[in-house]
Design an enzyme around this catalytic site. Structure first.
Site, mmCIF file in Angstrom:
data_model
loop_
_atom_site.group_PDB
_atom_site.id
_atom_site.type_symbol
_atom_site.label_atom_id
_atom_site.label_comp_id
_atom_site.label_asym_id
_atom_site.label_seq_id
_atom_site.Cartn_x
_atom_site.Cartn_y
_atom_site.Cartn_z
ATOM 1 N N ASP A 50 36.925 -40.677 58.278
ATOM 2 C CA ASP A 50 37.300 -39.842 57.136
ATOM 3 C C ASP A 50 38.739 -39.403 57.353
ATOM 4 O OD1 ASP A 50 34.742 -40.097 56.138
ATOM 5 O OD2 ASP A 50 34.027 -38.234 57.021
ATOM 6 N N ASP A 108 24.346 -41.496 49.076
ATOM 7 C CA ASP A 108 24.265 -40.319 49.928
ATOM 8 C C ASP A 108 22.876 -39.741 49.729
ATOM 9 O OD1 ASP A 108 26.863 -40.823 50.490
ATOM 10 O OD2 ASP A 108 27.692 -39.070 49.475
#
Lengths: 251, 211
Positions: A130, A11
């Site tokens: 997600d 990330d």
């Protein structure tokens, strides 16, 4: 025999690797290119770079990050985070990405999946989902997990495949960053519903979690971030463990 | 100087980066005529077989002339499929026809969870050779020096058949040609530029062939 893939996710914010717990509390984990080099030596199969800020200013920083990582490793490289247009996808590919991962944009404009699949091939288009448990089903969340998309994860995965996605990157929001293990039920539900590879994400904590998600979860690949970043679990050790468990991996 | 053939669909960036890392000089020719002066050609590729239609008659002629004049040619992924007569992915689009055979859709095996597209790392094996041939050695120049049973990265749905030109096969429910070699015409179904050290070794071998 096709091996089960181990994927390291970075990330990235402002050119630095960060990692949060349940999508919050970001902390720094280092230089992306240096980390990629380490993973390559350890035998990682693939690398994913996710731009977690995805602001306009971060776009150019992201291109530099992709380029720096792609110079270090000769492995498949996926880029995601805020790719909302064909132009943004093209910029990522131009910088060195082999695949782009679409999340919010795929739900908002599903045609983008098809457009990119036609332009680059399905193998270059990953739809990231997600998902969060909602009773006995799995709901889809967007905008970094802050907004309920009012969609069923299994049904959306099927649609994504039909629209041209080549892989599904499935993150359990309930498990993300917790190190409590992958959500094998979620993973199996999606993996059994589609004919494209499913990458399980969210919750990796120990070696046994990977074995579980490959067997009970029917995953084709497993992705983790923090446990690799902080070298709690070495990629090489993980692969030796999986091999000993009879799970095919690239050693 | 290696000529990297661009037909718009393939992502050239990763091949360029691998060639750069190996210290190779390369160019992306804008005109078919430039193929004639190259020491070797590479046709990269991702995506759909129909994308190769961007390489029209002038390119086909120029590449064909260069190969007949002895210039090595390496096709990667769809670039390898293009070396064959054609592909069921785009039945009306002719391949270059340097190698016999047609590319077909892999069947997979849902019962065994062998999905299509075939995405990921799989093993290269020498195809079953004549009796008495050593079991784990790759024949030919392209795969020289590789360890036995190396893993390489694939991402494709269509594949070429195992013929006498096949120097490595891979199995995904069925066996298909993972690497082919006939004289100075080479092809790999996998992505050597994405296959770590094994892939770089293969590209290094090709650069030596071109030198």
């Amino acid at each position: 025999m096709l091996t089960k893939r181990i994927i390291a996710c970075m990330d990235v914010r402002d050119g630095q690797v960060v990692k949060g717990v349940r999508f919050q509390q970001l902390r720094h984990a280092g230089d992306p290119a240096a980390l990629a080099r380490r993973y390559n030596v350890e035998g990682i199969d693939e690398v994913v770079v996710l731009d977690v800020t995805a602001t306009l200013e971060s776009r150019q920083a992201l291109a530099r990050t992709i380029s720096a990582v792609a110079r270090e490793i000769f492995l498949p490289l996926t880029v995601g985070g805020g790719i909302r247009s064909e132009d943004a996808a093209a910029a990522a590919v131009e910088a060195g990405a082999d695949k782009v991962s679409l999340n919010t944009a795929a739900l908002r404009t599903p045609e983008l999946v098809t457009t990119l699949a036609r332009r680059y091939g399905s193998q270059a288009v990953i739809v990231a989902i997600d998902a969060k448990r909602q009773g006995d089903r799995f709901g889809v969340f967007v905008r970094s997990g802050t907004s309920d998309a009012a969609r069923d994860a299994v049904e959306w995965a099927r649609e994504a495949e039909a629209r041209g996605a080549g892989e599904i990157l499935l993150t359990s929001m309930d498990r993300d960053g917790t190190r409590a293990g992958f959500d094998c039920e979620l993973t199996a539900a999606v993996a059994d519903a589609v004919n494209i590879p499913v990458i399980a994400s969210g919750g990796a904590g120990g070696l046994e979690h990977f074995a579980e998600v490959f067997t009970r979860g029917h995953a084709d690949a497993a992705l983790a971030a923090s446990i690799f970043h902080y070298a709690d679990t070495g990629v090489a050790d993980l692969k030796r463990y999986l091999n000993a468990e009879g799970i095919p991996v690239r050693l | 100087m290696i000529a990297l053939i661009d037909y718009g669909a393939g992502n050239l960036t990763s091949v360029k980066k691998a060639l750069t890392a190996l210290g190779a000089a390369f160019t992306v020719p804008e005109s078919p005529d430039d193929c004639g002066v190259a020491s070797g050609l590479i046709v990269p590729g991702v995506g759909h077989f129909s994308a190769t239609t961007a390489l029209g008659a002038p390119w086909r002629d120029a590449i064909g002339r260069a190969v007949r004049a002895g210039t090595p040619l390496l096709g990667i992924c769809v670039g390898m499929q293009w070396l064959f007569e054609g592909s069921d992915e785009a039945p009306d689009v002719p391949g270059l026809g340097l190698l016999e055979g047609r590319c077909q859709l892999l069947r997979g095996d849902a019962g065994q969870r062998l999905k299509i597209p075939h995405v990921g790392w799989n093993v290269l094996q020498p195809p079953r050779g004549p009796q008495g041939s050593p079991p784990h050695a790759f024949s030919g120049r392209l795969l020289a020096g590789l360890p036995s049973a190396p893993h390489v990265y694939f991402t494709h749905s269509f594949a070429a058949p195992v013929t006498t030109d096949c120097v490595a096969s891979t199995t995904h429910a069925e066996s298909f040609a993972a690497a082919v070699e006939r004289g100075h015409v080479f092809g790999v179904q996998f992505h050597p530029e994405k296959s770590g050290d094994a892939g770089l070794q293969i590209l290094r071998n090709y650069l030596e062939i071109c030198a």
